[in-house]
Design an enzyme around this catalytic site. Structure first.
Site, PDB file in Angstrom:
ATOM      1  N   SER A 188       8.220   3.894   8.065  1.00 49.76           N
ATOM      2  CA  SER A 188       8.946   2.937   7.234  1.00 49.76           C
ATOM      3  C   SER A 188       9.719   3.527   6.065  1.00 49.76           C
ATOM      4  O   SER A 188      10.354   2.775   5.329  1.00 49.76           O
ATOM      5  CB  SER A 188       7.999   1.849   6.729  1.00 49.76           C
ATOM      6  OG  SER A 188       7.650   0.996   7.795  1.00 49.76           O
TER       7      SER A 188
ATOM      8  N   SER B 249       9.734  -1.603   7.159  1.00 53.23           N
ATOM      9  CA  SER B 249       9.256  -2.356   6.009  1.00 53.23           C
ATOM     10  C   SER B 249       9.829  -1.879   4.688  1.00 53.23           C
ATOM     11  O   SER B 249       9.669  -2.560   3.676  1.00 53.23           O
ATOM     12  CB  SER B 249       7.720  -2.330   5.965  1.00 53.23           C
ATOM     13  OG  SER B 249       7.227  -1.040   5.764  1.00 53.23           O
TER      14      SER B 249
ATOM     15  N   LYS C 230       9.011  -1.150  -3.704  1.00 48.43           N
ATOM     16  CA  LYS C 230       8.731  -1.996  -2.543  1.00 48.43           C
ATOM     17  C   LYS C 230       7.596  -2.964  -2.878  1.00 48.43           C
ATOM     18  O   LYS C 230       6.646  -2.598  -3.590  1.00 48.43           O
ATOM     19  CB  LYS C 230       8.366  -1.077  -1.365  1.00 48.43           C
ATOM     20  CG  LYS C 230       8.136  -1.739  -0.035  1.00 48.43           C
ATOM     21  CD  LYS C 230       7.940  -0.638   0.994  1.00 48.43           C
ATOM     22  CE  LYS C 230       7.436  -1.146   2.320  1.00 48.43           C
ATOM     23  NZ  LYS C 230       7.246  -0.033   3.285  1.00 48.43           N
TER      24      LYS C 230
END
Length: 470
Positions: free
Chosen positions: A179, A155, A80
């Site tokens: 998330s 996210s 990420k």
């Protein structure tokens, strides 16, 4: 409903990460072919899903020719775009500055990549991870492969979309308010948020007054999640927590399970309540002791957690130029980040009290889990919203009310530090995944994994690319 996936007859097939490790070790596929297949799949999916923030395909090809060791040696993955990875920028889903590639891996990436995983790049997120829907004002939204008219959720959306659609079998996410679990619920995946401090974390996460963020992975199978935690524990071990160990099968112990259909300040939609109670019935049929009880969260939790979340936004907005350098332009921040900043500044006198109350929740949860081994709730309060429902460029007040209405269950475990896992055990009338969440006491990931194995066997979940979901 428009579904997309990239499963096919290539080196990846429909294997999970553990299955891919076996295929590589037995010579059925080569690491270069596996990595090339993942790159090809990602390129096919990107126009529909918008999940990738940064590509490092040449690096991945080079590593495939000379792979590092580790259990997952040669398995392609993504990280990420809010953790530091050497030679890649960390853009945080934000347009307010221009990030440059960092020189060295952050603490999490160092641990993550030591397991042998090969990074193809970074995945898209909402701005600084604040919104539960990754809808970038300039680049556009990350879309669910189950229905591209809907958000891929939170996210870690880019990660979840790619794993669910078959680009890679396993990829990194982190969770500061849900998330990992939210996109797992939206995309039909396994998403386990570990106990606070279980895995190595980057400096910014460690410096928070309350360390609400936990890093982990999103996967399509319980065994992949269990194997990742096992291998991570071999690289990095938090000695204050009991070890997870090698969890490979359902547990024999019958559990005391509390069921919540209302979260912190909000109730679930009727359809979601019904699906949660069906999951509770399945647990009873498996021999577990199930009791529907009120959520242990004090009434102050929703406001306190929102204020803490807003304080983090205020710190970013106020220190942006010092942290990001001369390219920083706060006028390019989205309305959600700026609205959180305003909320914090207007209530700055209340922040110390909110932090004190949030810190006490660890003891509240510990007391609750002396009675109940596990708590069951829906991961989210209603079905997956359409893209635009949580548009961060819309009015802050409108978007925040919608956020609180949807994300009513996941922040509790970020405040307490407890582990929690979302499993794709339910499907809505519209045919969308609806995750069910299980929470255990601090340090007890092993119980969650054992229960997850049992439920995966008892009620196998649908995956994109199978006959019924192609």
């Amino acid at each position: 409903m428009s579904r997309v996936h990239a499963f096919g007859d290539d080196a990846l097939g429909d294997l999970d990460a553990v299955g891919l490790v076996t295929a590589i070790q037995e010579g059925e596929v080569s690491i270069p072919d596996v990595v090339e297949a993942a790159i090809s799949r990602t390129e096919r999916l990107q126009p529909d899903l918008n999940a990738v923030a940064y590509v490092a395909y040449d690096r991945a090809r080079a590593e495939a020719r000379d792979p590092r060791g580790g259990f997952f040696a040669g398995v392609p993955t993504f990280l990420k775009d809010n953790v530091d990875v050497a030679q890649m920028p960390t853009q945080q889903g934000c347009d307010a500055y221009r990030a440059r590639p960092v020189a060295v891996d952050g603490d999490f990436a160092r641990m993550f990549l030591a397991t042998g995983l090969v990074p193809l790049g970074k995945t898209q997120l909402s701005e600084f991870g604040f919104s539960p829907s990754a809808e970038h004002p300039r680049l556009g939204p990350v879309r669910s492969p189950w229905d591209t008219s809907r958000t891929a959720g939170a996210s870690s959306a880019g990660t979840a979309a790619l794993v669910a659609a078959g680009a890679v079998p396993l990829a990194h996410g982190n969770d500061g308010g849900g998330s990992i679990r939210i996109p797992a619920a939206v995309n039909g995946l396994v998403g386990l948020k570990p106990t606070r401090d279980r895995l190595a974390q980057d400096t910014l996460s460690r410096q928070m007054p309350i360390r609400i963020v936990s890093d982990g992975v999103l996967t399509r199978s319980v065994r992949d999640t269990a194997a990742f935690l096992r291998e991570s524990e071999a690289v990095y071990r938090e000695l204050r927590l009991p070890p997870i160990g090698d969890v490979t099968r359902p547990g024999r112990k019958r559990l005391r399970v509390a069921v919540h259909t209302a979260g912190i300040g909000r109730a679930a939609a009727p359809e979601v309540v019904e699906l949660t109670l069906k999951t509770a019935q399945l647990l009873e049929e498996l021999g577990h002791e199930v009791e529907e009880v009120a959520h242990p969260a004090p009434a102050s939790v929703p406001d306190d957690f929102l204020l803490y979340w807003a304080m983090l936004a205020m710190m970013i907005v106020r220190t942006g130029r010092r942290a990001a350098g001369p390219t920083w332009d706060r006028t390019r921040l989205d309305n959600l980040t700026l609205g959180l900043d305003r909320h914090s500044r207007r209530n700055v006198h209340r922040i110390p009290g909110a932090i004190r109350r949030l810190r006490r929740l660890q003891a509240v949860s510990a007391d609750f889990h002396r009675t109940y081994d596990v708590a069951l709730s829906p991961t989210l309060a209603h079905e997956t919203p359409l893209v635009g429902h949580l548009d961060p460029t819309a009015s802050y007040d409108v978007v925040m009310e919608r956020v609180l209405d949807w994300v009513a269950f996941t922040p509790w475990q970020n405040a307490t530090g407890d582990p929690a896992v979302s499993l794709p055990l339910a499907t809505t009338v519209a045919g969308l995944p609806q995750g069910m969440m299980f929470t255990a006491g601090a340090g007890d990931e092993a119980t969650l994994l054992e229960l997850a194995y049992e439920l995966e066997e008892a009620a196998p979940w649908p995956l994109l690319g199978t006959t019924s979901n192609a």
